[in-house]
Each structure stands twice: as structure tokens, then as C-alpha cells.
Write a protein that holds these residues in place. Structure first.
Motif: not given
Length: 496
Positions: A143, A147, A155, A159, A162, A393, A396
């Protein structure tokens, strides 16, 4: 649609997503689910091996304990991998870390493949530990890599891929584990060793793709390599604005070093980010969804599904999560992160409550069998709506470049610890609570929904620098917002 067309135009970005995913979270889902099919075969092998060594069979409770260890060594390895992910991401970079990570997969496949010939169930345990290490590394770095490589308008969707690869791995593991394929009593070593195939695919494809542009510019200080990576990932579009945003983030991180994991808990400026990471990372594992795959057969048998049909029911669970992961990938940039998380946890609590009631009434009303099974599928669909992908996410988006690897380590370590404890204890929870086995997980879902609604900021459509600035305001809410009184200007000649 504009975001989708841009994704199609950026073919390299699409290939990067696939190459990172096939040897990344796909491996996590695959190795999580394939252990379900050979449950009885591995238990028999363990008992036969012990009897050949000592002359006496293992008692039933020790067989259950050994099986729980085999299952739970996977998340324990994931914990080690999560702790290893941060240093790897900093020293080797995101892409090289994913490539080096396949060493653990190769070693594990060798151990699995020769375990029966060697008459050693310890080789299975060590192999499970190693694939866990691999999953722990990839679940944290993938990620981060994707990301940092995606444009801000994509974004979230990138992400969320995943979660798609996790669900795809779960489904493929369930399909390959069918009795008609590698679920045969004689084929289980080959089934466990088949994790080598995704690893080889990643080793063949990922070296051809670019490194994270953010890592190249902010961590390595290589502007030319960053620009070349951006050109590969974005195509022929105008990169000036994006490069300017990266330079702003680089300037904000100038003179800073990468944070250690324990330092995240010491800074007030990271208080809300760390709290969100801890609460929602724990909730994703403690909500009980991943147990549906490790112990899917037991759960469906408890719900009354005939034993001959259980393997097909388990494929349905993985397919549900895959479907919702794809839907969420499309919806995350429209609806936002908070809506998906709140909706997912709320629906899981609702369906889990109905499932518990259905199990309690099963002996009195046979039709509740179908209601219980429907609730299992509905709960997995709800998990796929938000918690499955959005949680990944957080590390990130909520942390800057200097804190992101440490945040991924903390999030990954916490998630794997929770998964290890729940995997180890779930068979005994089933024995102790019987029809009420899901009650502890319901409270977790309710808490996850409430926390998200009250404390998690929305990050949709914002640059990582804008998110950092908003979180800084939330962490220091008492700073004056309006104009402040200033004293009259002091003229130096009359200062005395």
C-alpha cells in the motif's frame, strides 16, 4: 469516468498495481485460505508422525492445539514481517523490498513440498512462519508503494487494489483447495507449496517497473529519477503541478530523519493519526472476518451446512469479498473513506446480531439455517465495503514521508498480533460460547463505526501535504483562529 480513463491511459501504473499485488496481498489472502482445505489431512499427518516417533497417538486436545499452532504461526510470522517492513522500505526502497521479500516464499515452498517425505510436521510450522513473514512485509510495503506512486485523484482507488488482490488470493486459494484439484489427501504438500507461483510472477514482472517517485525524490534526493518514474507512471501528461507538490512535501521534510516506531507515540502532532491507526487497525482484525477463512468449515458446520457442500460455500465467501472490494475501489473516490468505514462496520454489527439469533433458534425453527448462512455472506460483503480496503490506506494518507514507514510497522505489528491471538483462541471461543461465538466481535464492529464517525477526518481528493496540514490543526485545536492583538510598532530611536 475521467479517473477511470486516466487509469487506462497510465498502462504502466496498471501494470505496477498488478505486479505489486500478485506477490503482495494476493499471497496474504492465498495463504490465509489454502490452509482450510487440508485441515483434516494435516491433522492426520501430525498424528501419524507423532505415533511413528513415540508409538502412541496424540490426544484429541493436543491435535487441536497443534493445528491451532500451525494456523496461528502464520500471523506470528506476519508480525515479524511487519517489524521488518519499515527498515526494508527505508534502506532498499519500496520496489526492491517487495522483490527481496520473495526469498521467504521460496524457502517456505521448499519446506512445504518436502514435509511429508521428511515425516516432519515441524517443516509445515516453519513454512507457515516464513510465508507469514512474507505476508507481513508485503502487506505493509505494497500500500505504501502504490499510494506513493498514484496521482491524488486515484490514490484511494489504487490503494484499495490491495484489498482486491487479498480477496482474489482468498478465492484462488479456496478454488485450488477443492477436492477435485489440490484438495486431495495426497496433494496437500503441493497445495501449500503452490504459493511459489505468485512469487515467481512478481520476480519476473516487478523489476521492469518504476520505483515510488516520492521515495526517489524525498528519501533519495534524486530529482531526475523521480521525474523519469513519473513519466513512466503518468504517460505524456503535464507533470509540473505534481512535481511542485512533491517538492513542497520534500521541503517540509527537509532536515528530518525517518521516525522510529516508538517516536510516533511521543509526539502530540501525531496523536490523532496514531490513535486512528491503533483503533481501526485493531478493529479490522478483531471484527472476526479473517477467521471465516481460516475456520470456514467449522463456521459453516456450526450453521448447519452439509459437510459435502462446505467447500463450495467457502468459495462463496471469498467471492463476496472480491466483489465488494472491486465495488469499493470504484466508490472510494466518490463516497469517501469515512462513509465506507462507518457503513461497513455498522452493517457487520447488524448481520452478526441476526446471525447469533439465527443460531440460537436453529433447533426450534429449521428455516433459520438459511438465515444464518445468508448472514455470513452478508457480513463478508459488509466487510468488503470498507474495512477490508480503507484500513490499509490509513498509514499511507495520515502520515508524512518521514513517519510513513514507522506507521506501517506499527499498524502491521498491531494487526498481526491481534490476528495471532484471535486465530489461536478462536477454536476455544467456539467451544466455550457455542451459538454466541460472534458476540465479542459485534462490540468491536460497533466501536469501529463510532470511532470513525467521531474522530477520523475525510481525506478524499486531498494531497498528502494538505492532509498533514489538516491533521496538524486537529491536533492543536486551541490555537487562535482569528486576528490577534498586536502591540504598537516600536521605533528604535524612541525605544528607551
Amino acid at each position: 469516468m475521467r479517473a477511470l480513463s486516466r487509469l487506462i491511459q497510465g498502462r504502466i501504473l496498471l501494470l505496477t498495481i498488478c505486479a505489486a499485488g500478485i506477490g503482495g496481498t494476493f499471497q496474504f489472502g492465498y495463504n490465509l485460505s489454502i490452509i482450510n482445505a487440508p485441515t483434516s489431512h494435516i491433522q492426520e499427518f501430525t498424528n501419524e508422525t507423532w505415533q511413528a516417533r513415540t508409538g502412541e497417538p496424540l490426544p484429541d486436545h493436543l491435535i487441536l492445539l497443534m493445528w491451532s499452532l500451525i494456523v496461528s504461526l502464520y500471523p506470528l510470522g506476519g508480525l515479524f514481517g511487519a517489524l521488518l517492513a519499515g527498515p526494508l522500505a527505508i534502506t532498499l526502497g519500496r520496489k526492491k523490498s517487495l522483490l527481496v521479500n520473495n526469498i521467504f516464499v521460496v524457502l517456505a515452498a521448499i519446506l512445504f513440498g518436502f514435509s511429508r517425505k521428511a515425516g516432519s510436521f515441524e517443516m509445515i510450522m516453519l513454512g507457515r512462519l516464513l510465508v507469514g513473514v512474507s505476508a507481513g512485509v508485503s502487506m505493509n510495503i505494497q500500500p505504501m508503494y502504490l499510494g506513493e506512486s498514484a496521482p491524488k485523484e486515484l490514490r484511494g482507488a489504487v490503494a484499495m487494489s490491495s484489498a482486491i488482490f487479498t480477496a482474489l488470493g482468498i478465492v484462488m486459494g479456496q478454488v485450488v483447495g477443492l477436492r477435485e484439484l489440490l484438495g486431495d489427501p495426497q496433494a496437500w504438500p503441493l497445495l501449500l507449496a503452490s504459493c511459489l507461483v505468485p512469487g515467481v510472477l512478481q520476480l519476473a514482472s516487478l523489476p521492469l517497473l518504476p520505483e515510488s517517485p516520492r521515495y526517489l525524490l524525498i528519501d533519495c534526493g534524486d530529482t531526475e529519477a523521480c521525474l523519469a518514474a513519473l513519466r513512466q507512471l503518468r504517460g505524456s501528461g503535464d507533470l509540473a503541478r505534481e512535481l511542485e507538490e512533491l517538492e513542497e512535501e520534500r521541503a517540509a521534510c527537509q532536515g528530518c530523519r525517518a521516525r522510529r516506531p516508538w517516536e510516533l507515540f511521543q509526539h502530540r502532532a501525531l496523536r490523532r493519526q496514531v490513535t486512528s491507526l491503533v483503533v481501526l487497525g485493531s478493529a479490522m482484525e478483531l471484527c472476526g472476518n479473517d477467521l471465516m477463512y481460516a475456520y470456514a468449515s467449522s463456521v459453516f458446520q456450526k450453521a448447519g451446512v452439509p459437510e459435502a457442500k462446505v467447500q463450495y460455500a467457502t468459495i462463496g465467501t471469498g467471492s463476496c469479498e472480491l466483489l465488494m472490494a472491486i465495488v469499493s475501489c470504484v466508490a472510494v473516490e466518490r463516497m469517501g473513506r469515512r462513509v465506507l468505514l462507518i457503513g461497513g462496520y455498522s452493517l457487520m454489527a447488524c448481520w452478526g446480531s441476526i446471525f447469533t439469533v439465527a443460531l440460537c433458534l436453529q433447533s426450534s425453527f429449521p428455516w433459520t439455517l438459511y438465515l444464518a448462512v445468508a448472514c455470513i455472506f452478508a457480513s463478508i460483503l459488509s466487510f468488503g465495503i470498507g474495512p477490508a480496503g480503507v484500513t490499509g490506506i490509513l498509514a499511507t494518507e495520515l502520515f508524512d514521508q518521514m513517519a510513513r514507514p514507522a506507521a506501517c510497522m506499527v499498524c502491521g505489528a498491531l494487526m498481526w498480533i491481534m490476528l495471532f491471538l484471535v486465530s489461536l483462541g478462536f477454536p476455544f471461543i467456539m467451544e466455550a460460547l457455542s451459538h454466541f461465538l460472534y458476540v465479542p466481535f459485534l462490540g468491536v464492529c460497533v466501536c469501529g463505526a463510532i470511532y470513525t464517525g467521531l474522530f477520523l477526518p475525510e481525506t478524499k481528493g486531498k494531497t498528502l501535504q494538505e492532509i498533514s496540514e489538516e491533521l496538524h490543526r486537529l491536533n492543536f485545536p486551541r490555537r487562535p483562529q482569528g486576528p490577534t492583538w498586536r502591540s504598537p510598532e516600536v521605533i528604535q530611536s524612541t525605544e528607551l
